[in-house]
Design a protein around this motif. Structure first.
Motif, short mmCIF file in Angstrom:
data_model
loop_
_atom_site.label_atom_id
_atom_site.label_comp_id
_atom_site.label_asym_id
_atom_site.label_seq_id
_atom_site.Cartn_x
_atom_site.Cartn_y
_atom_site.Cartn_z
N UNK A 97 0.83 -1.21 0.00
CA UNK A 97 0.00 0.00 0.00
C UNK A 97 0.86 1.25 0.00
N UNK A 98 1.97 1.24 0.73
CA UNK A 98 2.88 2.38 0.72
C UNK A 98 3.40 2.64 -0.69
N UNK A 99 3.79 1.57 -1.37
CA UNK A 99 4.27 1.72 -2.75
C UNK A 99 3.16 2.25 -3.65
N UNK A 100 1.97 1.69 -3.52
CA UNK A 100 0.84 2.15 -4.35
C UNK A 100 0.51 3.62 -4.07
N UNK A 137 -3.75 1.09 11.54
CA UNK A 137 -2.69 1.70 10.76
C UNK A 137 -3.04 1.81 9.29
N UNK A 138 -3.62 0.74 8.73
CA UNK A 138 -4.05 0.81 7.33
C UNK A 138 -5.02 1.97 7.11
N UNK A 139 -5.97 2.10 8.01
CA UNK A 139 -6.98 3.16 7.86
C UNK A 139 -6.35 4.54 7.92
N UNK A 155 -9.19 3.52 2.42
CA UNK A 155 -9.91 2.29 2.07
C UNK A 155 -9.15 1.44 1.04
N UNK A 156 -7.88 1.68 0.89
CA UNK A 156 -7.13 0.95 -0.14
C UNK A 156 -7.05 -0.54 0.15
N UNK A 166 3.92 -0.78 9.17
CA UNK A 166 2.70 -0.48 8.43
C UNK A 166 3.01 0.57 7.37
N UNK A 167 3.93 1.45 7.69
CA UNK A 167 4.45 2.46 6.78
C UNK A 167 5.88 2.73 7.17
#
Length: 430
Positions: free
Chosen positions: A207-210, A237-239, A244-245, A372-373
């Protein structure tokens, strides 16, 4: 001979810790020095640790480490490569220090068979090595037949990347080639498997790359479980970082993948009624102990190796010790840090057995940092002890990162993650 205390051994278990337990592990009688050979199969976190600490606990032992690869890439940290935070060469470990600094004999070859009756290890190059004690740290193999449509050959195009190396590079290249707005589908295995938080750290790193390069893209995690390690921390952390990725789909809601069509990168669940098509598909299969352990008759019906959890001696053969991901170790997770601490326990058990001394009930530890990041770290840690025939967590000995921690705390944990990596790899291969 001084006796080791649990406190001193616990210090030795810490990544990068001094070998404070050396004298207390026992020494061999003079008449036996130089006559005992221990062979260690597998140069990952468990095997390399065992070889190093056997020589530190008893320098007179001849210790031979067999590992096919001259350069070993750690699985822990490989998700950071997928996220663009590190390079593959930064995950690379070599064996020069074990050989030159610690006196371990290194053989780069593949084991083809173990003859338990003659205490002999057969190598692909034709050499045969005898052993008095044998340590196996064979890692994992995959159940390629677990899902219809998947196979060893398919895995070359639809990588699992659960053994760091070429498949990790393949997955990164597929992510780079994916169009913005594409869908990355990852299938996470059921328990038990190597590195329980690993799939969910991978989701965050992708997700960080995206977010940087393909912000319209989507990540779907199809999970063969109803819950996962550090779930609340990961999902929060994702949120915070990615909105919403990332979508997580548990087993009961379509996450239990039953079939795949590798040509279209489509997976099916719910008897074929639910399907997910991916631009990039990352299928992490169910797992079992490495093949050499199974072929030697050291695995049970589950595919994992039962051991005496006090010493890590195989329940099938008292002269063989099985450590790391391949063994059944009570409540200890299958992780690099677990393998590292188990290797030290096995080394102590071997030296004490050769000196005709009973084994002590020693504590073991595990720490796992996840990113997470780049500046958002979370962790879990625990101390374990041998009680009533099994390894259990010590109540109150560890814990997870606080759910309500602020950005400074998360940033500090991200820095600790790199520090932990540097320390444990130095402890193992340095």
């Amino acid at each position: 001979m001084r006796q080791i205390s649990r406190r001193n051994f616990l210090r030795a278990l810490g990544a990068g810790g001094a070998a404070t337990a050396l004298a207390a592990c026992g020494t061999l009688p003079d008449g036996r020095k130089g006559k005992d050979q221990v062979v260690v199969i597998g140069g990952g976190s468990g095997g390399a640790t065992t070889a190093k600490y056997l020589k530190r606990f008893e320098p007179s032992l001849r210790v031979v480490l067999i590992e096919p690869n001259a350069r070993y890439h750690t699985c822990y940290g490989s998700n950071w490569y997928l996220g663009g935070l590190t390079r593959m060469e930064n995950l690379e470990q070599t064996y020069g220090a074990l050989r030159d600094r610690h006196g371990v004999e290194i053989v780069h070859d593949t084991v083809t068979a173990i003859d338990r009756d003659t205490h002999t290890v057969h190598l692909a190059g034709g050499e045969r090595l005898s052993y008095r004690k044998l340590v196996l740290s064979p890692g994992i193999d995959f159940r390629f037949d677990a899902v219809e449509g998947y196979s060893r050959d398919v895995a070359e195009e639809i990588p699992h990347a659960w053994k760091a190396g070429p498949q990790t590079v393949t997955l990164r290249r597929q992510l780079e080639a994916m169009p913005d707005g594409g869908v990355f589908v990852m299938v996470a295995p059921g328990n038990p498997f190597r590195c329980p938080p690993g799939p969910y750290e991978r989701a965050g790193m992708v997700a960080h790359y995206f977010k940087q390069h393909k912000p319209r893209s989507k990540i779907i995690i199809l999970d063969n479980k109803e819950a996962f390690s550090k779930q609340g921390l990961f999902m929060n952390g994702w949120k915070q970082l990615y909105g919403d990725m990332i979508e997580w789909v548990p087993s009961s809601q379509g996450g239990q993948v039953e079939r795949m069509d590798p040509t279209t990168r489509t997976v099916y669940s719910d008897g074929g009624l639910t399907r997910f098509r991916a631009d990039v598909l990352n299928f992490i299969p169910p797992q079992m102990a490495g093949s050499i352990a199974r072929e030697a008759g050291l695995a049970g019906p589950t595919g994992w190796c039962p051991v005496n959890q006090l010493t890590f001696q195989s329940e099938m053969d008292p002269d063989i010790f099985v450590i790391g991901d391949a063994c059944i170790a009570g409540e200890m997770p299958k992780s690099g840090h677990s393998a590292n601490t188990q290797g030290k326990v096995a080394a102590a058990a071997i030296v004490r057995a050769m000196a005709n001394q009973d084994m002590l009930a020693l504590s073991t530890v595990n720490t796992c940092y996840s990113l997470v990041g780049p500046e958002y770290g979370i962790s879990i840690a625990a101390v374990y002890r041998f009680t009533d025939g099994t390894i259990t967590g010590v109540p109150g000995s560890g814990g997870v990162s606080p759910a309500d921690a602020g950005p400074n705390f998360r940033r500090q944990e991200a820095r600790y993650a790199q520090g932990w990596y540097d320390s444990i790899t130095a402890d193992i291969w340095g």
